[in-house]
Motif scaffolding. Structure first.
Motif, PDB file in Angstrom:
ATOM      1  N   THR A 111       0.858  -1.183   0.000  1.00 25.56           N
ATOM      2  CA  THR A 111       0.000   0.000   0.000  1.00 25.56           C
ATOM      3  C   THR A 111       0.898   1.240   0.000  1.00 25.56           C
ATOM      4  O   THR A 111       1.908   1.289   0.709  1.00 25.56           O
ATOM      5  CB  THR A 111      -0.926   0.035   1.229  1.00 25.56           C
ATOM      6  OG1 THR A 111      -0.151   0.134   2.420  1.00 25.56           O
ATOM      7  CG2 THR A 111      -1.786  -1.211   1.282  1.00 25.56           C
ATOM      8  N   LEU A 113       0.801   4.221   1.285  1.00 26.83           N
ATOM      9  CA  LEU A 113       1.017   4.966   2.522  1.00 26.83           C
ATOM     10  C   LEU A 113       2.095   4.304   3.381  1.00 26.83           C
ATOM     11  O   LEU A 113       2.996   4.979   3.902  1.00 26.83           O
ATOM     12  CB  LEU A 113      -0.299   5.062   3.302  1.00 26.83           C
ATOM     13  CG  LEU A 113      -0.395   6.103   4.411  1.00 26.83           C
ATOM     14  CD1 LEU A 113      -0.084   7.485   3.896  1.00 26.83           C
ATOM     15  CD2 LEU A 113      -1.791   6.067   5.023  1.00 26.83           C
ATOM     16  N   PHE A 134      -5.755  10.187   1.427  1.00 24.79           N
ATOM     17  CA  PHE A 134      -5.891   9.422   2.664  1.00 24.79           C
ATOM     18  C   PHE A 134      -6.386  10.323   3.797  1.00 24.79           C
ATOM     19  O   PHE A 134      -6.116  11.525   3.825  1.00 24.79           O
ATOM     20  CB  PHE A 134      -4.550   8.814   3.070  1.00 24.79           C
ATOM     21  CG  PHE A 134      -4.018   7.776   2.116  1.00 24.79           C
ATOM     22  CD1 PHE A 134      -4.690   6.589   1.909  1.00 24.79           C
ATOM     23  CD2 PHE A 134      -2.837   7.993   1.428  1.00 24.79           C
ATOM     24  CE1 PHE A 134      -4.205   5.638   1.041  1.00 24.79           C
ATOM     25  CE2 PHE A 134      -2.340   7.051   0.552  1.00 24.79           C
ATOM     26  CZ  PHE A 134      -3.026   5.861   0.353  1.00 24.79           C
ATOM     27  N   THR A 135      -7.118   9.725   4.744  1.00 28.69           N
ATOM     28  CA  THR A 135      -7.600  10.479   5.905  1.00 28.69           C
ATOM     29  C   THR A 135      -6.463  10.730   6.883  1.00 28.69           C
ATOM     30  O   THR A 135      -5.438  10.033   6.872  1.00 28.69           O
ATOM     31  CB  THR A 135      -8.706   9.714   6.633  1.00 28.69           C
ATOM     32  OG1 THR A 135      -8.160   8.494   7.166  1.00 28.69           O
ATOM     33  CG2 THR A 135      -9.869   9.393   5.699  1.00 28.69           C
ATOM     34  N   SER A 137      -6.423  10.087  10.014  1.00 30.24           N
ATOM     35  CA  SER A 137      -6.217   8.924  10.884  1.00 30.24           C
ATOM     36  C   SER A 137      -5.317   7.894  10.219  1.00 30.24           C
ATOM     37  O   SER A 137      -4.453   7.298  10.878  1.00 30.24           O
ATOM     38  CB  SER A 137      -7.564   8.296  11.270  1.00 30.24           C
ATOM     39  OG  SER A 137      -8.269   7.854  10.115  1.00 30.24           O
ATOM     40  N   ASN A 138      -5.475   7.671   8.920  1.00 25.54           N
ATOM     41  CA  ASN A 138      -4.626   6.711   8.219  1.00 25.54           C
ATOM     42  C   ASN A 138      -3.193   7.210   8.104  1.00 25.54           C
ATOM     43  O   ASN A 138      -2.229   6.439   8.251  1.00 25.54           O
ATOM     44  CB  ASN A 138      -5.192   6.426   6.829  1.00 25.54           C
ATOM     45  CG  ASN A 138      -6.410   5.530   6.871  1.00 25.54           C
ATOM     46  OD1 ASN A 138      -6.554   4.709   7.763  1.00 25.54           O
ATOM     47  ND2 ASN A 138      -7.302   5.699   5.917  1.00 25.54           N
ATOM     48  N   VAL A 139      -3.021   8.512   7.831  1.00 23.13           N
ATOM     49  CA  VAL A 139      -1.679   9.080   7.725  1.00 23.13           C
ATOM     50  C   VAL A 139      -0.943   8.976   9.051  1.00 23.13           C
ATOM     51  O   VAL A 139       0.218   8.559   9.116  1.00 23.13           O
ATOM     52  CB  VAL A 139      -1.753  10.552   7.253  1.00 23.13           C
ATOM     53  CG1 VAL A 139      -0.385  11.221   7.341  1.00 23.13           C
ATOM     54  CG2 VAL A 139      -2.284  10.639   5.833  1.00 23.13           C
ATOM     55  N   ARG A 141      -1.647   6.986  11.593  1.00 23.43           N
ATOM     56  CA  ARG A 141      -1.440   5.579  11.973  1.00 23.43           C
ATOM     57  C   ARG A 141      -0.194   5.012  11.299  1.00 23.43           C
ATOM     58  O   ARG A 141       0.630   4.342  11.945  1.00 23.43           O
ATOM     59  CB  ARG A 141      -2.665   4.742  11.593  1.00 23.43           C
ATOM     60  CG  ARG A 141      -2.570   3.283  12.052  1.00 23.43           C
ATOM     61  CD  ARG A 141      -3.796   2.483  11.645  1.00 23.43           C
ATOM     62  NE  ARG A 141      -5.013   3.072  12.170  1.00 23.43           N
ATOM     63  CZ  ARG A 141      -5.948   3.655  11.418  1.00 23.43           C
ATOM     64  NH1 ARG A 141      -5.806   3.722  10.105  1.00 23.43           N
ATOM     65  NH2 ARG A 141      -7.016   4.147  11.976  1.00 23.43           N
ATOM     66  N   ALA A 142      -0.024   5.286  10.020  1.00 20.95           N
ATOM     67  CA  ALA A 142       1.160   4.798   9.318  1.00 20.95           C
ATOM     68  C   ALA A 142       2.429   5.403   9.902  1.00 20.95           C
ATOM     69  O   ALA A 142       3.448   4.718  10.059  1.00 20.95           O
ATOM     70  CB  ALA A 142       1.059   5.115   7.827  1.00 20.95           C
ATOM     71  N   ASP A 315       0.760  15.413   7.249  1.00 22.56           N
ATOM     72  CA  ASP A 315      -0.599  15.206   6.763  1.00 22.56           C
ATOM     73  C   ASP A 315      -1.038  16.420   5.958  1.00 22.56           C
ATOM     74  O   ASP A 315      -0.841  17.560   6.393  1.00 22.56           O
ATOM     75  CB  ASP A 315      -1.533  14.995   7.963  1.00 22.56           C
ATOM     76  CG  ASP A 315      -2.974  14.804   7.564  1.00 22.56           C
ATOM     77  OD1 ASP A 315      -3.218  14.164   6.526  1.00 22.56           O
ATOM     78  OD2 ASP A 315      -3.856  15.282   8.299  1.00 22.56           O
TER      79      ASP A 315
END
Length: 339
Positions: A111, A113, A134-135, A137-139, A141-142, A315
């Motif tokens: 993926t 990210l 990407f949201t 939260s996803n940024v 989290r990664a 982000d």
């Protein structure tokens, strides 16, 4: 120092005339805003860039924009990259305690990210940027899972750099607003961490001596409420932990920003009326304030910018422009420099 005396991140990075350009990985390499902003950053001389994503999609995007690859601009397709196998092994090793087996590690690394973050972790890039698609939260989290929290940071938070318009009032100035994008309802201890991180960010990105205002709906005891108490406790804890920092609280925004009002509401304070680091008591206040400052005050807002990550990761707003991407590449590159 007024806002017009402070260089933007792009201007600051250009002024450094670095012998080696920082490398920034972009996890949404096929988005036209990312492509245009990344190539602009490269052409301005502030960074080399890696566009991460499906090769055919990225090439199509370049064609649509009448742009071409050039030295210092690379495409990495996680599904075909020669780095993916090694990244998968490394990701499996760091996440196997969470139940991630080898197959799941390979899927994760393929993926964009995660792959873009792995480029930073493994030393192929100095920082990474995502969030146009990407949201948040996803940024985040990664960034946490792959890059991790900095050893000297208690948490990850965010901020906006605010630059005044050319026709601003004489006391207008460049400021840092935190937290306007991530931490919803920080405790007093978390406010202390946010303020300390923000002071360092102001020094690194605005090149100013931080004057920190711990903001509230009350100034110096004008109101009593648990929310005011939280800010007061954070102010005292910050002073105890960092006596080297200039901090004042609790302050209403007008007392923090306007010298004449500060003289009446917080007389004798070296910070009140001159604050350039605004620490908001919660995300409601910070997010609303930066948008009002931007839309009604005409300030340019750069962010949200993450602080507290072990290596630079940022982000983007999903409403970002290509120009925003270029500025955030400069921010990410500056965060990776030692001075």
């Amino acid at each position: 120092m007024t806002g017009r005396d402070v260089m933007t991140p792009v201007e600051l990075l250009q002024s450094k005339k670095l012998a080696t350009r920082p490398v920034i990985s972009l996890s949404e390499g096929s988005d036209p805003r990312i492509v245009a902003g990344a190539l602009a950053a490269h052409d301005l001389g502030i960074a080399d860039v890696i566009l991460v994503g499906d090769t055919a999609d990225i090439q199509a995007g370049l064609t649509d924009l009448n742009l071409e690859l050039r030295p210092g601009v690379e495409i990495h397709d996680p599904k075909t990259s020669e780095l993916t196998a090694g990244f998968s092994d490394a990701y499996h090793e760091m996440r196997k305690h969470k139940g991630v087996d080898a197959d799941k590690a390979r899927t994760a690394v393929e993926t964009p990210l995660v792959y873009a973050a792995m480029l930073v972790r493994e030393g192929h890039a100095n920082g990474t940027l995502g969030g146009a698609v990407f949201t948040t939260s996803n940024v985040v989290r990664a960034a946490i899972q792959v890059i991790g929290v900095a050893p000297d940071a208690a948490m990850i938070s965010s901020f906006f750099l605010m630059f005044p318009p050319s026709n601003a009032t004489p006391h207008a100035r460049a400021m840092l607003y935190s937290d306007g994008g991530l931490v919803i309802d920080p405790s007093s201890d978390e406010l202390v961490s946010i303020a300390q991180q923000s002071a360092a960010s102001a020094q690194a990105l605005l090149r100013v001596d931080p004057k920190i205002a711990m903001l509230s709906f009350s100034t110096k005891g004008s109101a009593k409420h648990p929310a005011v108490t939280k800010v007061n406790q954070a102010t005292e804890a910050l002073r105890a932990a960092r006596p080297d920092l200039a901090v004042e609280g609790e302050l209403q925004f007008d007392a923090a920003f306007v010298p004449d009002i500060a003289d009446r509401k917080a007389p004798g304070s070296d910070v009140a009326g001159h604050a350039n680091v605004m620490i908001f008591p919660n995300l409601d206040a910070g997010n609303i304030a930066y948008k009002i400052t931007q839309r009604l005050g005409g300030y340019a807002a750069i962010g949200p910018i993450l602080q507290g990550v072990a290596k630079p990761a940022n982000d983007l707003s999903r409403g970002c422009s290509a120009e925003d991407v270029t500025e955030m590449i400069a921010v990410t590159a500056l965060q990776g420099l030692k001075s």
